[in-house]
Motif scaffolding. Structure first.
Motif, PDB file in Angstrom:
ATOM      1  N   ARG A 322       0.716  -1.059  -0.100  1.00 47.09           N
ATOM      2  CA  ARG A 322      -0.324  -0.381   0.416  1.00 47.09           C
ATOM      3  C   ARG A 322       0.932   1.272   0.000  1.00 47.09           C
ATOM      4  O   ARG A 322       0.634   2.081  -0.761  1.00 47.09           O
ATOM      5  N   GLN A 323       2.014   1.097   1.253  1.00 42.45           N
ATOM      6  CA  GLN A 323       2.919   2.406   0.580  1.00 42.45           C
ATOM      7  C   GLN A 323       3.556   2.488  -0.804  1.00 42.45           C
ATOM      8  O   GLN A 323       3.844   4.097  -0.869  1.00 42.45           O
ATOM      9  N   LYS A 324       3.748   1.549  -1.334  1.00 43.22           N
ATOM     10  CA  LYS A 324       4.700   1.554  -2.359  1.00 43.22           C
ATOM     11  C   LYS A 324       3.509   1.891  -4.320  1.00 43.22           C
ATOM     12  O   LYS A 324       3.888   2.300  -4.724  1.00 43.22           O
ATOM     13  N   GLY A 325       2.747   1.812  -3.364  1.00 44.49           N
ATOM     14  CA  GLY A 325       1.055   1.836  -4.733  1.00 44.49           C
ATOM     15  C   GLY A 325       1.609   0.503  -5.626  1.00 44.49           C
ATOM     16  O   GLY A 325       1.374   0.911  -6.602  1.00 44.49           O
ATOM     17  N   CYS A 326       2.010  -0.533  -5.398  1.00 43.79           N
ATOM     18  CA  CYS A 326       2.082  -1.583  -6.111  1.00 43.79           C
ATOM     19  C   CYS A 326       1.694  -3.229  -5.574  1.00 43.79           C
ATOM     20  O   CYS A 326       0.940  -2.968  -4.021  1.00 43.79           O
ATOM     21  N   HIS A 327       1.636  -4.446  -6.357  1.00 36.57           N
ATOM     22  CA  HIS A 327       0.751  -5.809  -6.089  1.00 36.57           C
ATOM     23  C   HIS A 327       1.824  -5.685  -4.404  1.00 36.57           C
ATOM     24  O   HIS A 327       2.842  -5.620  -4.664  1.00 36.57           O
ATOM     25  N   VAL A 328       1.801  -6.823  -4.015  1.00 32.24           N
ATOM     26  CA  VAL A 328       2.548  -7.804  -3.000  1.00 32.24           C
ATOM     27  C   VAL A 328       3.940  -8.222  -4.100  1.00 32.24           C
ATOM     28  O   VAL A 328       4.632  -8.316  -3.407  1.00 32.24           O
ATOM     29  N   ASP A 329       3.590  -9.109  -4.886  1.00 33.13           N
ATOM     30  CA  ASP A 329       4.845 -10.247  -5.592  1.00 33.13           C
ATOM     31  C   ASP A 329       5.797  -9.001  -6.014  1.00 33.13           C
ATOM     32  O   ASP A 329       6.222  -9.073  -6.908  1.00 33.13           O
ATOM     33  N   GLN A 330       4.702  -7.220  -6.384  1.00 29.76           N
ATOM     34  CA  GLN A 330       6.047  -6.435  -7.024  1.00 29.76           C
ATOM     35  C   GLN A 330       6.958  -6.178  -5.594  1.00 29.76           C
ATOM     36  O   GLN A 330       8.180  -4.810  -6.091  1.00 29.76           O
ATOM     37  N   LEU A 331       7.120  -6.303  -4.567  1.00 25.53           N
ATOM     38  CA  LEU A 331       7.111  -6.113  -3.439  1.00 25.53           C
ATOM     39  C   LEU A 331       9.061  -6.467  -3.854  1.00 25.53           C
ATOM     40  O   LEU A 331       9.537  -7.874  -4.125  1.00 25.53           O
ATOM     41  N   THR A 332      10.092  -5.769  -3.168  1.00 26.25           N
ATOM     42  CA  THR A 332      11.709  -6.337  -3.512  1.00 26.25           C
ATOM     43  C   THR A 332      12.323  -6.771  -1.960  1.00 26.25           C
ATOM     44  O   THR A 332      12.012  -8.029  -1.448  1.00 26.25           O
ATOM     45  N   ASP A 333      12.686  -5.317  -1.644  1.00 29.84           N
ATOM     46  CA  ASP A 333      13.645  -6.209   0.370  1.00 29.84           C
ATOM     47  C   ASP A 333      12.651  -5.127   0.815  1.00 29.84           C
ATOM     48  O   ASP A 333      13.484  -4.567   1.751  1.00 29.84           O
ATOM     49  N   GLU A 334      11.815  -5.001   0.560  1.00 29.00           N
ATOM     50  CA  GLU A 334      10.835  -3.803   1.470  1.00 29.00           C
ATOM     51  C   GLU A 334       9.805  -4.673   2.756  1.00 29.00           C
ATOM     52  O   GLU A 334      10.301  -3.740   4.511  1.00 29.00           O
ATOM     53  N   VAL A 335       9.978  -5.861   2.982  1.00 26.44           N
ATOM     54  CA  VAL A 335       9.583  -6.706   3.946  1.00 26.44           C
ATOM     55  C   VAL A 335      11.288  -8.094   4.321  1.00 26.44           C
ATOM     56  O   VAL A 335      11.088  -9.117   3.318  1.00 26.44           O
ATOM     57  N   VAL A 336      12.035  -8.309   5.190  1.00 24.99           N
ATOM     58  CA  VAL A 336      13.175  -8.616   4.996  1.00 24.99           C
ATOM     59  C   VAL A 336      12.617 -10.249   5.745  1.00 24.99           C
ATOM     60  O   VAL A 336      11.985 -10.293   6.600  1.00 24.99           O
ATOM     61  N   PRO A 337      13.802 -10.585   4.876  1.00 23.32           N
ATOM     62  CA  PRO A 337      12.283 -12.560   5.565  1.00 23.32           C
ATOM     63  C   PRO A 337      13.895 -12.299   6.819  1.00 23.32           C
ATOM     64  O   PRO A 337      14.640 -11.739   7.415  1.00 23.32           O
ATOM     65  N   ILE A 338      12.400 -13.389   7.219  1.00 27.78           N
ATOM     66  CA  ILE A 338      13.535 -14.263   9.037  1.00 27.78           C
ATOM     67  C   ILE A 338      13.747 -15.780   8.482  1.00 27.78           C
ATOM     68  O   ILE A 338      12.534 -16.377   7.643  1.00 27.78           O
ATOM     69  N   ASP A 339      14.466 -16.420   8.867  1.00 28.71           N
ATOM     70  CA  ASP A 339      15.025 -18.208   9.479  1.00 28.71           C
ATOM     71  C   ASP A 339      14.446 -18.413  10.960  1.00 28.71           C
ATOM     72  O   ASP A 339      15.376 -17.035  11.415  1.00 28.71           O
ATOM     73  N   ALA A 340      13.829 -19.036  11.110  1.00 27.90           N
ATOM     74  CA  ALA A 340      13.770 -19.568  11.990  1.00 27.90           C
ATOM     75  C   ALA A 340      13.832 -20.934  12.506  1.00 27.90           C
ATOM     76  O   ALA A 340      13.247 -21.889  11.943  1.00 27.90           O
ATOM     77  N   ARG A 341      14.136 -22.251  13.642  1.00 26.03           N
ATOM     78  CA  ARG A 341      14.438 -23.631  13.389  1.00 26.03           C
ATOM     79  C   ARG A 341      14.317 -24.100  15.160  1.00 26.03           C
ATOM     80  O   ARG A 341      14.735 -23.144  15.717  1.00 26.03           O
ATOM     81  N   LEU A 342      13.365 -25.308  15.025  1.00 27.56           N
ATOM     82  CA  LEU A 342      13.122 -25.052  16.474  1.00 27.56           C
ATOM     83  C   LEU A 342      12.851 -26.619  16.703  1.00 27.56           C
ATOM     84  O   LEU A 342      11.831 -26.868  15.312  1.00 27.56           O
ATOM     85  N   GLY A 343      13.218 -27.091  17.702  1.00 33.18           N
ATOM     86  CA  GLY A 343      13.158 -28.573  17.602  1.00 33.18           C
ATOM     87  C   GLY A 343      14.278 -29.556  16.711  1.00 33.18           C
ATOM     88  O   GLY A 343      15.386 -28.929  16.657  1.00 33.18           O
ATOM     89  N   ASP A 344      14.427 -30.714  16.703  1.00 28.98           N
ATOM     90  CA  ASP A 344      15.652 -31.653  15.948  1.00 28.98           C
ATOM     91  C   ASP A 344      16.379 -31.376  17.261  1.00 28.98           C
ATOM     92  O   ASP A 344      16.221 -32.871  18.082  1.00 28.98           O
ATOM     93  N   ASP A 345      17.726 -30.922  17.042  1.00 25.90           N
ATOM     94  CA  ASP A 345      18.204 -31.107  18.178  1.00 25.90           C
ATOM     95  C   ASP A 345      18.484 -30.291  19.139  1.00 25.90           C
ATOM     96  O   ASP A 345      18.855 -30.213  20.139  1.00 25.90           O
ATOM     97  N   PHE A 346      17.446 -28.956  19.236  1.00 28.45           N
ATOM     98  CA  PHE A 346      17.231 -28.611  20.398  1.00 28.45           C
ATOM     99  C   PHE A 346      15.549 -27.878  20.382  1.00 28.45           C
ATOM    100  O   PHE A 346      15.292 -27.801  19.439  1.00 28.45           O
ATOM    101  N   ASP A 347      15.541 -27.242  21.750  1.00 28.31           N
ATOM    102  CA  ASP A 347      13.739 -28.023  21.603  1.00 28.31           C
ATOM    103  C   ASP A 347      13.622 -26.389  22.806  1.00 28.31           C
ATOM    104  O   ASP A 347      12.892 -25.587  23.232  1.00 28.31           O
ATOM    105  N   LEU A 348      14.838 -25.397  23.050  1.00 28.39           N
ATOM    106  CA  LEU A 348      14.359 -23.606  23.600  1.00 28.39           C
ATOM    107  C   LEU A 348      14.778 -22.876  22.583  1.00 28.39           C
ATOM    108  O   LEU A 348      16.281 -23.276  22.156  1.00 28.39           O
ATOM    109  N   LEU A 349      14.259 -21.794  21.437  1.00 28.10           N
ATOM    110  CA  LEU A 349      14.612 -20.693  21.169  1.00 28.10           C
ATOM    111  C   LEU A 349      15.004 -19.488  22.240  1.00 28.10           C
ATOM    112  O   LEU A 349      13.287 -19.041  22.023  1.00 28.10           O
ATOM    113  N   LEU A 350      15.935 -18.897  22.148  1.00 26.50           N
ATOM    114  CA  LEU A 350      15.858 -17.527  22.800  1.00 26.50           C
ATOM    115  C   LEU A 350      16.465 -16.502  21.803  1.00 26.50           C
ATOM    116  O   LEU A 350      17.364 -16.167  21.206  1.00 26.50           O
TER     117      LEU A 350
END
Length: 401
Positions: A322-350
């Motif tokens: 809405r701020q850029k006046g474009c469709h969501v699929d036209q966004l580039t780096d406006e929303v920074v992605p995150i990676d998160a992992r929990l489980g397998d070898d640890f079960d608490l994420l701080l």
């Protein structure tokens, strides 16, 4: 669906209602919009897995460029469920909506059950739950025209009555023309238009010329200067017309009751199919949202493991578009992605760091994506992501945290 429900407070602080609002805009009808706005995440793994699979299959249909026949859907449940409270028959407009919706039901049934069997198992199952109401649709469309009027062909009797009405109308107009063309009335006429008062044809006569036309005064102008007189010469024809119009109304009422009865006789099956149509439209909305926001379906794990790859907060994506006046699929780096992992070898994420909002966004993203996924939706993550079905999602965000 399991009776256990996600904590309602969590839905509020994670702004799940915002997702429902966006989802509703992708529905094709009020049925789907209402279903989207009422969507609630489940803790039932089988339910969530089925709903996600439905979304994935319909997303694949859209990706292939196929057009899903969603046109014509109306929410006819209020008309059917509310019948009898204030009406004795369905009105023509209501019958057309019922007919159009049942016709759409037939198109969707054919479309869903004819998809590639190995790729659309869940969609085909949805299609098979849609009823076949072609006989009702054909009868409604035979009897009701696009002008929301009962057609002459609805019955032989109605056709004959309307033919008689047409003949009487011609006779009345012809006799009216003869009356106003009389030389002795020229000075008496206020105008020579064909007028009706109380359903009867009248001649507009100047009040001071009242005696120039034999007949009954049915009305007068506000000033009293004009009288509306039904000529004696038209009384018999007008009586015949009234009788014919009464017979027409009676026959139209009989036809509407017949159509009403065939709908009410299938009321339960129709309502079941409309409920399924709402689910189809909701799935359609989910799949369109998935396309628009470049979403994917994470793998469902039963051991509680979570692995989000390049996850983005969908409400931030919507805000940025809405701020850029474009469709969501036209966004580039406006929303920074995150990676998160929990489980397998640890079960608490701080999660630690300075007070700049990043930690909250990361937690909000993980929590909201869990709610979306457990509502049968795709989520904005990269392929290869993994999500479990949580027994609950708990969040305290804001002053109380």
């Amino acid at each position: 669906m399991a009776s256990k429900r996600i904590d309602p407070h969590t839905l509020g602080v994670l702004e799940f209602s915002g997702i429902r609002d966006i989802l509703a805009t992708f529905a094709a009808s009020d049925l789907g919009r209402d279903a989207a706005l009422a969507l609630y995440p489940s803790v039932d793994r089988r339910w969530a897995k089925t709903r996600v699979a439905e979304t994935s299959e319909l997303r694949a249909v859209l990706d292939r460029g196929e057009r899903v026949p969603m046109a014509g859907l109306k929410d006819i449940r209020p008309a059917i469920k509310g019948f009898g409270k204030k009406q004795t028959v369905f009105e023509p407009a209501q019958l057309l909506e019922i007919g159009d919706t049942l016709a759409a039901c037939a198109r969707l049934r054919i479309f869903l059950t004819n998809l590639e069997p190995g790729q659309s198992v869940h969609l085909a199952a949805m299609g098979r739950k849609l009823g076949d109401f072609r006989a009702i649709v054909e009868e409604i469309h035979r009897c009701i025209g696009g002008d929301e009027r009962v057609c002459d062909k609805a019955s032989e009797k109605l056709r004959d009555i309307r033919r008689q009405i047409g003949i009487l109308s011609e006779r009345i107009h012809r006799e009216f023309a003869n009356i106003i063309s009389a030389p002795h009335l020229r000075a008496a006429l206020e105008n020579d238009k064909f007028l009706m008062r109380h359903g009867r044809p009248v001649v507009a006569i100047k009040a001071n010329y009242r005696q120039s036309l034999r007949g009954t005064v049915l009305d007068r102008s506000n000033t009293g200067a004009t009288l509306y007189v039904e000529p004696d010469a038209l009384v018999e024809l007008s009586n015949e017309m009234e009788d014919a119009l009464f017979e027409e109304r009676k026959e139209v009422g009989r036809i509407l009751w017949q159509l009403t009865k065939i709908v009410l006789d299938e009321q339960e099956r129709i309502l079941d199919s409309v409920k399924m149509l709402a689910l189809v439209d909701l799935t359609y909305a989910k799949s369109r949202l998935s396309v628009a926001y470049a979403m994917t379906a994470p793998e469902i794990r039963s051991d509680g493991a979570l692995h989000l790859r390049q996850a983005r907060h969908p409400l931030l994506m919507e805000w940025a578009s809405r701020q850029k006046g474009c469709h969501v699929d036209q966004l580039t780096d406006e929303v920074v992605p995150i990676d998160a992992r929990l489980g397998d070898d640890f079960d608490l994420l701080l999660v630690t760091g300075p007070n700049t909002g990043g930690k909250t966004v990361a937690l909000r993203t993980a929590g909201l994506l869990a709610l979306m996924f457990q509502s049968g939706m795709h989520v904005p993550v990269a392929p290869g992501s993994i999500m479990p079905i949580f027994r609950d999602v708990l969040a305290d965000i804001g002053d109380e945290q």
